[in-house]
Design an enzyme around this catalytic site. Structure first.
Site, PDB file in Angstrom:
ATOM      1  N   GLU A   1       0.843  -1.194   0.000  1.00 10.66           N
ATOM      2  CA  GLU A   1       0.000   0.000   0.000  1.00 10.66           C
ATOM      3  C   GLU A   1       0.879   1.245   0.000  1.00 10.66           C
ATOM      4  O   GLU A   1       1.761   1.384   0.854  1.00 10.66           O
ATOM      5  CB  GLU A   1      -0.897   0.049   1.241  1.00 10.66           C
ATOM      6  CG  GLU A   1      -2.067  -0.893   1.218  1.00 10.66           C
ATOM      7  CD  GLU A   1      -3.059  -0.596   2.328  1.00 10.66           C
ATOM      8  OE1 GLU A   1      -4.241  -0.891   2.135  1.00 10.66           O
ATOM      9  OE2 GLU A   1      -2.663  -0.075   3.390  1.00 10.66           O
ATOM     10  N   CYS A   2       0.657   2.137  -0.938  1.00  7.20           N
ATOM     11  CA  CYS A   2       1.310   3.439  -0.989  1.00  7.20           C
ATOM     12  C   CYS A   2       2.841   3.285  -0.940  1.00  7.20           C
ATOM     13  O   CYS A   2       3.445   2.900  -1.923  1.00  7.20           O
ATOM     14  CB  CYS A   2       0.786   4.344   0.115  1.00  7.20           C
ATOM     15  SG  CYS A   2       1.063   6.098  -0.209  1.00  7.20           S
TER      16      CYS A   2
END
Length: 437
Positions: free
Chosen positions: A328-329
């Site tokens: 994520e990210c």
């Protein structure tokens, strides 16, 4: 007996809510009150300060991303062993997005849903009696949101306090104290908001200083009396994001820090085991785990060390050959071919996906997102929809050739397009998941 709770709101970001909240949490703890903090909206940073102030885990509650039943479940679970819960608003009290009723993301949604009063923090710098007009607006803007009392923040003098406070009390709103202007009370910031609690130099000394000021400046008895017991039915975990595996290898160090507290707690409550490992220390995901999860964080600040960590990169590659890996990210950035840091230096990342990212070419991406999964990954199955958000300054400078992991739309339902990438067992995107749609 139910915990008492109070929402701490303001007219805007930067009004001093976080400093007031942290100081109050520590001040009440000093009195022997078991107090816990909650932050509204998609904010990873402040729950860490709440935890540092109370030595009890923090929590995020987001009315756009979380269904009402999930909000109730998480709030009651958080409050079950507490005497007092302070719920800190993100941005202004009524700031959210146009949406269905009580799903705007604003803290005022929680005031209505939980039937809780608001303690208003008013930054009165640059004004005096006009603060009463602002307070009056808050009192009458929404009859379903009760403003119980207010704190004057950043007053310049005793005269300033009296002019502002007398005008506010004249309209029937109690003033429970005044915090004088002091730049030493501010928390340091950087590109994604405040510096995290774990990185704050002399963190506990700073929190104690805030608590000292709140004890000297505010009527803690009146604030406690303004809080109301939680009086709501129990919720459910029906819309909770299920654990992505039975044993989850979780990257956890200074480069990987952004995982919502509620996800950790939910996954463990549902029977999953979290097995932390540190890429910065050269550790690979343990082979006995079912899935590897690379959360967000600040990989751009540690890109050189990550690039040099051959044991981590080789171990992650081996793991990904037979088991899922999701990023994520910041985790998504590390899964790519390269990452360009703020100085323009390009570092080789894991190469498990084919994109390249840059922090030197900065562009803020911020907002709620609804993701529809295009393939099985750590977030669910094809066709599942998940609510979350994006908040990053890094940009994709080369899209690569992988298939997207999801299509996304913004919080108002406007289509944005393909998101992230997937190849084999590996998936990732800039999207941070919060709950099922």
């Amino acid at each position: 007996m139910s915990a008492r709770a109070l929402i701490i709101g303001a007219s805007r970001s930067g009004s001093g809510k976080t400093s007031v909240t942290i100081g109050l949490l520590r001040a009440f703890q000093r009195r022997g009150i078991k107090v816990r903090g909650i932050k509204t909206g998609p904010d990873y940073i402040d729950p860490g300060f709440h935890e540092a102030a109370t030595q009890l885990p923090g929590l995020n509650l987001d009315s756009w991303a979380m269904a009402p039943d999930l909000l109730r479940h998480l709030a009651l679970e958080h409050a079950v062993d507490a005497d007092l819960v302070l719920i800190e608003s993100a941005m202004g009290l009524f700031d959210g997005i146009p949406s269905e009723p009580n799903r705007s993301g604003a803290a005022s949604d929680l005031a209505r849903l939980f039937e809780l009063p608001v303690l208003l923090v008013l930054d009165v710098s640059g004004q005096s009696q006009t603060a009463a007009a602002v307070a009056c607006g808050f009192m009458h803007y929404d009859p379903a949101v009760k403003i119980a009392a207010c704190i004057l923040n950043r007053a310049g003098s005793e005269r300033h306090r009296k002019l502002s406070g007398d005008a506010i009390e004249a309209i029937g709103l109690p003033v429970v104290g005044t915090v004088l202007r002091d730049p030493l009370l501010s928390l340091p910031e950087r590109h994604l908001g405040l510096v995290q609690a774990s990185e704050h130099p002399q963190m506990h000394a700073h929190i104690d200083r805030l608590a000292d000021v709140m004890e000297q400046s505010l009527d803690l008895d009146a604030i406690y009396a303004a809080a109301m017991p939680f009086a709501m039915p129990g919720g459910s975990l029906e819309k909770a994001l299920p654990p992505p595996g039975q044993r989850i290898a979780l990257a956890e160090d200074a480069a990987f820090t952004f995982l919502y507290p509620h996800l950790k707690r939910q996954w463990q409550a549902m029977g999953a085991e979290l097995v932390p490992f540190s890429p910065l220390a050269g550790e690979a995901p343990p082979a006995e785990c079912d899935i590897c999860w690379l959360p967000g964080g600040y990989p751009e600040l540690h890109a050189g060390k990550l690039a040099a960590s051959e044991s981590f990169k080789a171990g992650l590659k081996t793991f990904s050959e037979t088991k899922p890996v999701h990023g994520e990210c910041g985790g998504y950035m590390v899964l790519g071919e390269t990452l360009e840091d703020a100085e323009g230096v390009t570092h080789a990342m894991t190469g498990l996906l084919s994109h390249a990212t840059s922090f030197a070419k900065r562009k803020m991406n911020l907002g709620y997102r609804r993701a529809t999964l295009q393939a099985a990954c750590g977030l669910g199955q094809p066709g599942d929809t998940v609510r979350g958000h994006e908040f990053h300054y890094a940009s994709v400078v080369s899209a690569g050739h992988d298939e997207p992991v999801a299509t996304i739309e913004d919080g108002a339902g406007r289509e944005i397009g393909p998101s992230g990438g997937r190849r084999g067992h590996v998936s990732g995107s800039f999207f941070h998941a919060i709950a099922r749609d």
